[in-house]
Write an enzyme that holds these catalytic residues in place. Structure first.
Site, PDB file in Angstrom:
ATOM      1  N   GLU A  61     -12.615 -12.483  -6.020  1.00 33.30           N
ATOM      2  CA  GLU A  61     -12.952 -11.615  -5.664  1.00 33.30           C
ATOM      3  C   GLU A  61     -13.950  -9.760  -6.413  1.00 33.30           C
ATOM      4  O   GLU A  61     -13.714  -9.445  -7.665  1.00 33.30           O
ATOM      5  CB  GLU A  61     -11.667 -10.321  -4.738  1.00 33.30           C
ATOM      6  N   ASP A  72      -6.939   1.832  -4.139  1.00 34.26           N
ATOM      7  CA  ASP A  72      -7.246   1.825  -6.010  1.00 34.26           C
ATOM      8  C   ASP A  72      -6.800   3.061  -6.877  1.00 34.26           C
ATOM      9  O   ASP A  72      -6.806   3.718  -6.150  1.00 34.26           O
ATOM     10  CB  ASP A  72      -8.697   2.024  -6.023  1.00 34.26           C
ATOM     11  N   TYR A 190      -2.778 -12.359   3.114  1.00 34.63           N
ATOM     12  CA  TYR A 190      -3.048 -11.354   1.624  1.00 34.63           C
ATOM     13  C   TYR A 190      -1.302 -10.526   1.596  1.00 34.63           C
ATOM     14  O   TYR A 190      -1.470  -9.265   1.957  1.00 34.63           O
ATOM     15  CB  TYR A 190      -4.363 -10.495   1.109  1.00 34.63           C
TER      16      TYR A 190
END
Lengths: 280, 410
Positions: A61, A72, A190
């Site tokens: 990725e 994040d 995911y």
């Protein structure tokens, strides 16, 4: 814009699932490695991605840095910031990806936030982004802030350019939402292991295993678990119930400590965990 | 006027704006919030409690005041000030936090988190957390904690934890990112009390439902005073909560001009401004499609305004829709114009405004001039300026080398 000829294995999009299945057939969970483009600089980020392949990654990725990465944690934010301050744009990131994908056989996906895809050189440029991703040899895209119900236009663009789409699921997702996310995902689904942002967790949440189990009930797609996985022991644990293991922040920290060599070393350890933990 | 009257595609979109672009982990919480709002709105006990607190605790309804000296200075239409500066905590922000605080209580969430720019929303959130006996964490850009130190102390006095945000550009947008990260992690116990009509659905709708009381009061007050509706309603726009609050009940009144004033900073021809609608392009920021100040590749640009509360690169999606449909007019006032508005209102009316609504003073005067003496203009005075006095003095000294008051007789 024309796209390169699909790989011998079939379409680029299909190569993502194929890579996971191939790893599983070899008796291990697939190892998916995330690294940001442009950290600490473009050339080194490419070298680190190649080092991850050397170390045993089955999928890559490539993070395209965004100014407001709200999924994040501090490690990836800081790496992003360095790339952004160097003035790198998604076009530079694609140029690096083109060199990367020419040098490796491992499928690579772009992972970035929706505004970079949507506002790629202007308003509503999904098709241009998809075309350039395909041109750079990328096999798909992961867009963490794009939930399924807003994902229609991106899925159309990705399909048109033979890119795999990957949508996220969470421990709190309803059964209907899990099914919808799995249906919209053409590479893998995911599974975010825990509630929270990227970064290291001391222990993997109890919620990862049941989430994967619930996904199995509604879909045949491979399921990869990410967020919070940082050690070989954790990779081993996740490999016991998932088709793939996604690791990011721990490798970003490895870059700071020892560059590509450290990435290859940690990837090899993680790959060993993926093998040890895989059932059978 | 209710949400169902809104001329929009559906509850979650305003024309092509709005929507919900968030990590999957938050979708459940957003659905829960939407459901809780619908239930609360159907529950007379909720409305009764909110109204009682708005009035007895918050000081509503706020007054509508005819600013005679400002009107004379403009030489045109009568200018009314909607005195949100007189509400508890010194700004319009209490309406929103009270509504959301009570919703959080209803959902059984005892921890409130918020972002703040100027500190007004953080103070309001800390206030409600104290009132309802909840835990409170406020994320504030490090740069803003310096500019708005007084508000940091106010929050701390009420028991809130203020977390300086050092990521990204260290301002309001980064504080929102940090609050979202906290929320993703702690969503089971925590309500994210967002401070403006921004963010993913249902926030823009939910916040508007709680702040539209400003416009409902204004509409009734103008009708009582003038026997007719105003010609124009003017408000500053950062994220746009005070403006949406005062605009919304007038949307169906086609004869009422809705004028939003964004922060023009050092000028729209420079990169140093925060005028998102005037100077931005369409994009997706903080979970919604709207106008965004961004570069060609969707990277959000650093913004600048003399007022921390307007220093934000996005804007509420309903404002984007009002602008796009032509129902609203959005223009920009520079830092210099805002400081002039600040000075005028202080000197002519004895009202020191917050720097945010100070942006709307000169545009309101111009509008009043255009409309002539028969016209009626309402300026939403969204907050008081105590918090800004130090910053204004610093900026004026930087600009002119003079201390505040040197031209007070001019």
């Amino acid at each position: 814009m024309s796209s390169p000829t699909p790989t011998a294995a079939g379409s680029r999009a299909a190569s993502v699932e194929a890579a996971i299945r191939a790893a599983n057939d070899e008796g291990r969970a697939a190892l998916v490695i995330y690294l940001p483009a442009g950290y600490p600089d473009l050339a080194t980020s490419q070298a680190c991605l190649e080092a991850a392949v050397e170390g045993g990654a089955d999928l890559l990725e490539v993070g395209f840095p965004y100014s407001d990465p709200l999924m994040d944690g501090p490690t990836i934010q800081a790496a992003n910031q360095i790339a952004l301050e160097a003035g790198l744009t998604p076009r530079d990131d694609f140029a690096m990806c083109a060199e990367l994908t020419a040098a490796i056989d491992t499928p690579a996906l772009v992972m970035t936030y929706y505004n970079l895809v949507w506002h790629y050189g202007g308003t509503e440029r999904l098709d241009a982004f998809a075309a350039d991703a395909a041109e750079a040899g990328l096999a798909g895209a992961i867009i963490p802030d794009l939930p399924g119900e807003e994902g229609g236009p991106w899925r159309a663009a990705a399909d048109a350019h033979d890119l795999a789409t990957v949508f996220l699921t969470a421990p709190v997702s309803s059964k209907e939402r899990l099914a919808a996310a799995a249906e919209a995902s053409t590479g893998f689904v995911y599974a975010t292991s825990t509630m929270g942002v990227t970064g290291t967790r001391e222990t993997l949440a109890e919620s990862a295993r049941p989430l994967v189990g619930r996904l199995r009930e509604v879909s045949e797609r491979p399921v990869c678990v990410g967020i919070g996985v940082s050690t070989a022991a954790q990779a081993e644990e996740v490999a016991g119930f998932a088709d793939g293991v996604i690791v990011g922040s721990a490798l970003v920290r490895a870059i700071a400590g020892g560059g590509p060599a450290a990435v290859a070393e940690l990837t090899a350890e993680l790959a060993e965990g993926c093998r040890r933990g895989y059932p059978g | 006027m209710t949400a169902t009257d809104l001329p929009a595609t559906d509850a979650s979109h305003y024309g092509r704006f709005g929507g919900r672009f968030v990590p999957e982990a938050l979708v459940g919480a957003l659905d829960e919030l939407e459901g809780a709002l619908a239930e609360a709105q159907a529950d007379p006990a909720f409305a009764a409690r909110m109204t009682a607190l708005r009035e007895d605790y918050g000081g509503r309804p706020t007054k509508l005041y005819l600013a005679e000296r400002l009107t004379a200075h403009g030489g045109g239409a009568r200018i009314y000030l909607k005195r949100e500066d007189l509400a508890h905590t010194g700004s319009h922000k209490l309406c929103n936090v009270l509504g959301q605080g009570l919703l959080a209580e209803r959902m059984g969430k005892r921890r409130l988190i918020a972002e703040t720019g100027a500190g007004q929303h953080g103070v309001a959130t800390a206030t409600i957390a104290a009132l309802l006996g909840m835990e409170c964490v406020v994320y504030m850009g490090e740069e803003d904690t310096r500019r708005q130190h007084l508000n940091v102390v106010r929050m701390q006095l009420m028991g809130a934890e203020v977390v300086p945000v050092t990521s990204g550009t260290r301002t309001l947008k980064d504080a929102i990112n940090e609050a979202m990260r906290d929320w993703v992690t702690n969503v089971a116990t925590t309500h994210y009390l967002i401070g403006s009509v921004v963010g993913p659905h249902p926030f823009p709708m939910l916040v508007r439902e709680f702040v539209k009381v400003i416009g409902e009061e204004t509409r009734a007050q103008v009708l009582a005073r003038e026997g007719r509706l105003p010609d124009a309603v003017v408000a500053c726009v950062g994220g746009g909560s005070n403006a949406m609050g005062v605009f919304h009940p007038f949307i169906a009144d086609a004869g009422v001009r809705l004028v939003g004033v964004e922060a023009g900073g050092e000028g729209l021809d420079t990169p140093r401004h925060a005028a998102t609608i005037s100077g931005g392009t369409e994009g997706i920021l903080h979970g919604a499609r709207s106008y965004v100040l961004q570069d060609d590749y969707g990277q959000v640009r650093p913004t600048h305004s003399v007022s921390a509360g307007l220093d934000y690169p996005g804007v509420g999606p309903e404002h984007a829709w009002l602008a796009d449909s032509g129902r609203g007019t959005y223009l920009a006032a520079s830092d210099t114009e805002a400081l002039e508005g600040f000075r005028l209102l202080s000197e002519l009316e004895g009202i020191i405004p917050a720097l945010e609504p100070a942006h709307a003073v000169l545009p309101a005067l111009r509008l009043a001039g255009e409309l002539g003496p028969d016209g009626v203009v309402v300026l939403n005075l969204s907050g008081r300026g105590d918090k800004d006095v130090d910053e204004v003095e610093r900026v004026l000294r930087e600009v002119s080398g003079e201390a505040l008051g040197a031209e007070a007789t001019s």
